[in-house]
Design an enzyme around this catalytic site. Structure first.
Site, PDB file in Angstrom:
ATOM      1  N   ARG A   1       0.886  -1.317  -0.019  1.00 40.98           N
ATOM      2  CA  ARG A   1      -0.047   0.022   0.085  1.00 40.98           C
ATOM      3  C   ARG A   1       0.657   1.157   0.007  1.00 40.98           C
ATOM      4  NH1 ARG A   1      -5.003  -1.509  -1.545  1.00 40.98           N
ATOM      5  NH2 ARG A   1      -5.991   0.145  -0.414  1.00 40.98           N
TER       6      ARG A   1
ATOM      7  N   ASP B   1       4.725  -0.347  -6.743  1.00 40.94           N
ATOM      8  CA  ASP B   1       3.696  -0.677  -7.593  1.00 40.94           C
ATOM      9  C   ASP B   1       2.504  -0.023  -7.125  1.00 40.94           C
ATOM     10  OD1 ASP B   1       2.363  -2.238  -9.688  1.00 40.94           O
ATOM     11  OD2 ASP B   1       1.356  -3.376  -8.147  1.00 40.94           O
TER      12      ASP B   1
ATOM     13  N   GLU C   1      -2.150   7.879  -5.062  1.00 39.00           N
ATOM     14  CA  GLU C   1      -2.678   7.149  -6.379  1.00 39.00           C
ATOM     15  C   GLU C   1      -3.866   7.119  -6.936  1.00 39.00           C
ATOM     16  OE1 GLU C   1      -2.986   2.317  -5.933  1.00 39.00           O
ATOM     17  OE2 GLU C   1      -1.174   3.315  -5.437  1.00 39.00           O
TER      18      GLU C   1
ATOM     19  N   HIS D   1      -0.056  -0.039  -9.940  1.00 43.74           N
ATOM     20  CA  HIS D   1      -0.770  -1.071  -8.970  1.00 43.74           C
ATOM     21  C   HIS D   1      -1.195  -2.066  -9.583  1.00 43.74           C
ATOM     22  CE1 HIS D   1      -2.471  -0.650  -4.809  1.00 43.74           C
ATOM     23  NE2 HIS D   1      -2.371  -1.923  -5.134  1.00 43.74           N
TER      24      HIS D   1
END
Length: 331
Positions: A236, A260, A265, A297
């Site tokens: 996260r 990622d 985001e 992600h």
């Protein structure tokens, strides 16, 4: 007939949804909008809801409306449940569930076989040079992965899968986790977080996001890492203090990073923003660094994982509506 509404459904999820409906004879309707104050009324007339999104849902009114509609649960077809106001959900009698293990291999393969390999082989730096027709070798000498120590913060299902792949490649694997799993006894050694940060060549994070893990990787943690070490975050975004990471990269406190997921985001990752301004300067700064790997992600995004996220989440709704208890309840 039982009716379930799924929010934010992508085209690639349709086949798995249709297959589940055919097998269970339950009506499942879908939309493409995020769940929140402006869209909660779409759930009126349904028995259950399933959501998947990055945007937080803090408004108590949303949970009050679900209760008023007669809905007893709120199911996420993702792992992270920090987007949900669990206190409000519980106060309104809503059982919240997630999908804790849709496919541990999906994230672990991205981390080990894509992100780490690109970082330690300096492929980002090489590509940046090649764009200028510079094909020199200076500073591109790489270590071999079997000579590295990999530190895993959080060895749950995903972290355990990461550990097994790294160990199969010959790396020394150490773990910081309050839970010691007997099945990893021949794969990892358990250490405290300080030891992990100071001795690892690669530090990869696989914890949930909560009050303890928010900014777990801060300026102090980054200073403890080797200047030759790499940080990976496929968990996260807020687990890593982004501004502290940028400073550490600029100061050569660490050698590089692969992300990622990143703070801020929501509304960016998973969207086509090619025609609109992206309001996240930290992301733009990190994207410009050749020793940083950014992916939107997509660690979870494999065919097996997508099917499992659909099946597990819809099975949970069915179980709860039939009076059973889901093994994936988080409140």
């Amino acid at each position: 007939m039982t009716k379930i509404l799924m929010y934010t459904v992508r085209p690639d999820e349709r086949a798995a949804i249709d297959a589940w409906v055919a097998a269970n004879d339950i009506q499942v309707d879908t939309n493409t909008v995020e769940f929140g104050p402006d869209t909660v009324d779409l759930a009126k007339g349904y028995d259950g809801v399933v959501i998947q999104q990055h945007g937080a849902i803090p408004d108590e009114m949303v949970y009050q409306k679900l209760k008023a509609f007669g809905i007893k649960q709120q199911t996420l077809r993702i792992t992270g449940y920090d987007i949900v106001n669990l206190d409000a959900a519980t106060a309104n009698g809503l059982v919240v569930t997630n999908v804790p293990a849709y496919s541990p291999r999906s994230v672990s393969e991205l981390v080990v076989l894509a992100q780490v390999m690109r970082l330690i082989r300096h492929l980002g730096e090489a590509s940046a040079r090649e764009a200028k027709d510079d094909y020199s070798w200076a500073d591109l000498e790489a270590p071999e992965i079997h000579n590295l120590t990999v530190g895993i913060i959080g060895a749950g299902k995903i972290g355990s899968a990461v550990a097994r792949i790294f160990r199969a490649l010959g790396a020394t694997v150490i773990v910081s986790d309050p839970v010691k799993r007997p099945e990893l006894a021949d794969t990892v050694s358990y250490v405290d977080l300080n030891t992990l940060l100071t001795t690892s060549d690669v530090v990869t994070v696989h914890t949930p996001l909560d009050g303890v893990t928010t900014h777990l990787i801060d300026a102090d943690a980054l200073r403890k890492m080797k200047p030759t070490a790499y940080l990976i975050n496929a968990a996260r975004g807020p687990i890593v203090d982004t501004e502290a990471l940028i400073k550490a990269l600029n100061d050569h406190t660490i050698a590089g990073a692969a992300l990622d997921t990143i703070e801020g985001e929501a509304g960016i990752f998973g969207e086509d923003r090619s025609q609109t301004l992206v309001d996240n300067q930290a992301l733009e700064t990190l994207k410009a660094m050749p020793n940083v790997e950014i992916s939107p992600h997509i660690g979870f995004y494999t065919d097996a994982a997508v099917k499992n996220m659909i099946d597990i989440s819809l099975d949970d709704v069915k179980t709860i509506l039939e009076g059973g208890k889901s093994a994936h309840q988080v409140n």
